[in-house]
Design a protein around this motif. Structure first.
Motif, mmCIF file in Angstrom:
data_model
loop_
_atom_site.group_PDB
_atom_site.id
_atom_site.type_symbol
_atom_site.label_atom_id
_atom_site.label_comp_id
_atom_site.label_asym_id
_atom_site.label_seq_id
_atom_site.Cartn_x
_atom_site.Cartn_y
_atom_site.Cartn_z
ATOM 1 N N LEU A 127 13.435 -9.939 1.899
ATOM 2 C CA LEU A 127 13.588 -11.280 2.195
ATOM 3 C C LEU A 127 13.551 -11.296 4.033
ATOM 4 N N GLN A 128 13.651 -10.093 4.653
ATOM 5 C CA GLN A 128 13.224 -10.313 5.866
ATOM 6 C C GLN A 128 11.848 -10.385 6.179
ATOM 7 N N CYS A 129 11.038 -9.710 5.137
ATOM 8 C CA CYS A 129 9.418 -9.993 5.389
ATOM 9 C C CYS A 129 9.088 -11.460 5.161
ATOM 10 N N GLU A 130 9.578 -12.056 4.077
ATOM 11 C CA GLU A 130 9.486 -13.407 3.912
ATOM 12 C C GLU A 130 9.823 -14.343 5.172
ATOM 13 N N PHE A 131 10.940 -14.015 5.695
ATOM 14 C CA PHE A 131 11.410 -14.776 6.933
ATOM 15 C C PHE A 131 10.458 -14.726 7.813
ATOM 16 N N VAL A 132 10.009 -13.341 8.321
ATOM 17 C CA VAL A 132 9.165 -13.337 9.366
ATOM 18 C C VAL A 132 7.731 -13.942 9.101
ATOM 19 N N ALA A 133 7.399 -13.977 7.963
ATOM 20 C CA ALA A 133 6.081 -14.783 7.637
ATOM 21 C C ALA A 133 6.330 -16.264 7.957
ATOM 22 N N GLU A 134 7.554 -16.569 7.316
ATOM 23 C CA GLU A 134 7.889 -17.949 7.352
ATOM 24 C C GLU A 134 7.935 -18.340 8.920
ATOM 25 N N ARG A 135 8.391 -17.571 9.693
ATOM 26 C CA ARG A 135 8.634 -17.867 11.316
ATOM 27 C C ARG A 135 7.174 -17.875 11.796
ATOM 28 N N ASN A 136 6.069 -17.143 11.383
ATOM 29 C CA ASN A 136 4.773 -17.137 11.770
ATOM 30 C C ASN A 136 4.170 -18.178 11.657
ATOM 31 N N ARG A 137 4.463 -18.773 10.449
ATOM 32 C CA ARG A 137 3.607 -19.862 10.059
ATOM 33 C C ARG A 137 4.149 -21.317 10.672
ATOM 34 N N VAL A 138 5.517 -21.187 11.315
ATOM 35 C CA VAL A 138 5.915 -22.395 11.692
ATOM 36 C C VAL A 138 6.187 -22.582 13.290
ATOM 37 N N SER A 152 20.222 8.777 -5.895
ATOM 38 C CA SER A 152 18.777 8.725 -6.034
ATOM 39 C C SER A 152 18.134 8.401 -4.705
ATOM 40 N N ASN A 153 16.915 8.804 -4.633
ATOM 41 C CA ASN A 153 16.459 8.520 -3.344
ATOM 42 C C ASN A 153 15.823 7.263 -3.174
ATOM 43 N N ARG A 154 15.653 6.640 -4.464
ATOM 44 C CA ARG A 154 15.168 5.421 -4.529
ATOM 45 C C ARG A 154 15.740 4.258 -3.885
ATOM 46 N N PRO A 155 15.269 3.396 -3.145
ATOM 47 C CA PRO A 155 16.276 2.241 -2.530
ATOM 48 C C PRO A 155 16.813 1.439 -3.602
ATOM 49 N N SER A 156 17.849 0.893 -3.172
ATOM 50 C CA SER A 156 18.869 0.182 -4.012
ATOM 51 C C SER A 156 18.037 -1.331 -4.192
ATOM 52 N N SER A 157 18.486 -2.053 -5.192
ATOM 53 C CA SER A 157 18.030 -3.096 -5.402
ATOM 54 C C SER A 157 18.462 -4.407 -4.179
ATOM 55 N N LEU A 158 19.611 -3.804 -3.721
ATOM 56 C CA LEU A 158 20.048 -4.759 -2.308
ATOM 57 C C LEU A 158 19.189 -4.444 -1.131
ATOM 58 N N TYR A 159 18.865 -3.057 -1.082
ATOM 59 C CA TYR A 159 17.891 -2.728 -0.240
ATOM 60 C C TYR A 159 16.636 -3.347 -0.099
ATOM 61 N N ASP A 160 15.995 -3.564 -1.321
ATOM 62 C CA ASP A 160 14.534 -4.092 -1.618
ATOM 63 C C ASP A 160 14.710 -5.464 -1.329
ATOM 64 N N ALA A 161 15.876 -6.169 -1.943
ATOM 65 C CA ALA A 161 16.026 -7.644 -1.770
ATOM 66 C C ALA A 161 16.235 -7.963 -0.027
ATOM 67 N N LEU A 162 16.792 -7.186 0.526
ATOM 68 C CA LEU A 162 16.901 -7.712 1.996
ATOM 69 C C LEU A 162 15.577 -7.209 2.852
#
Length: 145
Positions: free
Chosen positions: A16-27, A3-13
């Motif tokens: 998670l990276q987006c959330e970590f970037v947002a967290e870094r900006n916050r602190v 499938s061309n659809r990203p895997s659940s692992l892809y989505d999770a990573l």
């Protein structure tokens, strides 16, 4: 057929990276860049020459030099001639740099608290082990380049 659809692992990573970037900006109390934060984090473990910092972070010499100049102007690092090679500069944290990292660390504690609320102790240990394996692989690949 794959499938061309990203895997659940892809989505999770990715998320998670987006959330970590947002967290870094916050602190970020000193309004430093991510590259500058990464340099300070490397220097937390000791003094390094610019070439060693660049190798550890996968950063070009010119980017390291520019970021070190800014961090020195902000008073977060000091640079002194290396005793083994006077042509090289040994870079280390100042007390202001340590204080800045300490403030960021306190802010990051909320991330740890959130993780403790979401995962059991066994899950926390499993996540830490899995994340550390991935971190080691990514670091090894970056340093080998």
């Amino acid at each position: 057929m794959k499938s061309n659809r990203p895997s659940s692992l892809y989505d999770a990573l990715m998320y998670l990276q987006c959330e970590f970037v947002a967290e870094r900006n916050r602190v970020n109390p000193g309004d430093i860049t991510w590259q500058q934060f990464d340099i300070l984090t490397v220097l937390r473990t000791g003094a390094f020459r610019p070439s060693q910092i660049g190798q550890r972070l996968g950063m070009s010499r010119s980017k390291v030099s520019k970021n070190l100049s800014t961090l020195r102007d902000l008073g977060y690092i000091r640079q002194t001639p290396d005793i083994r090679d006077r042509r090289e500069l040994e870079t280390s944290l100042t007390q202001d740099g340590r204080d800045m990292l300490s403030i960021i660390d306190q802010q990051h504690k909320t991330l740890e608290e959130d993780a403790r609320q979401v995962w059991s102790e066994d899950e926390q240990e499993e996540f830490a082990a899995l994340a550390n394996r991935l971190i080691a692989k990514l670091r090894q690949e970056r340093v080998a380049r």
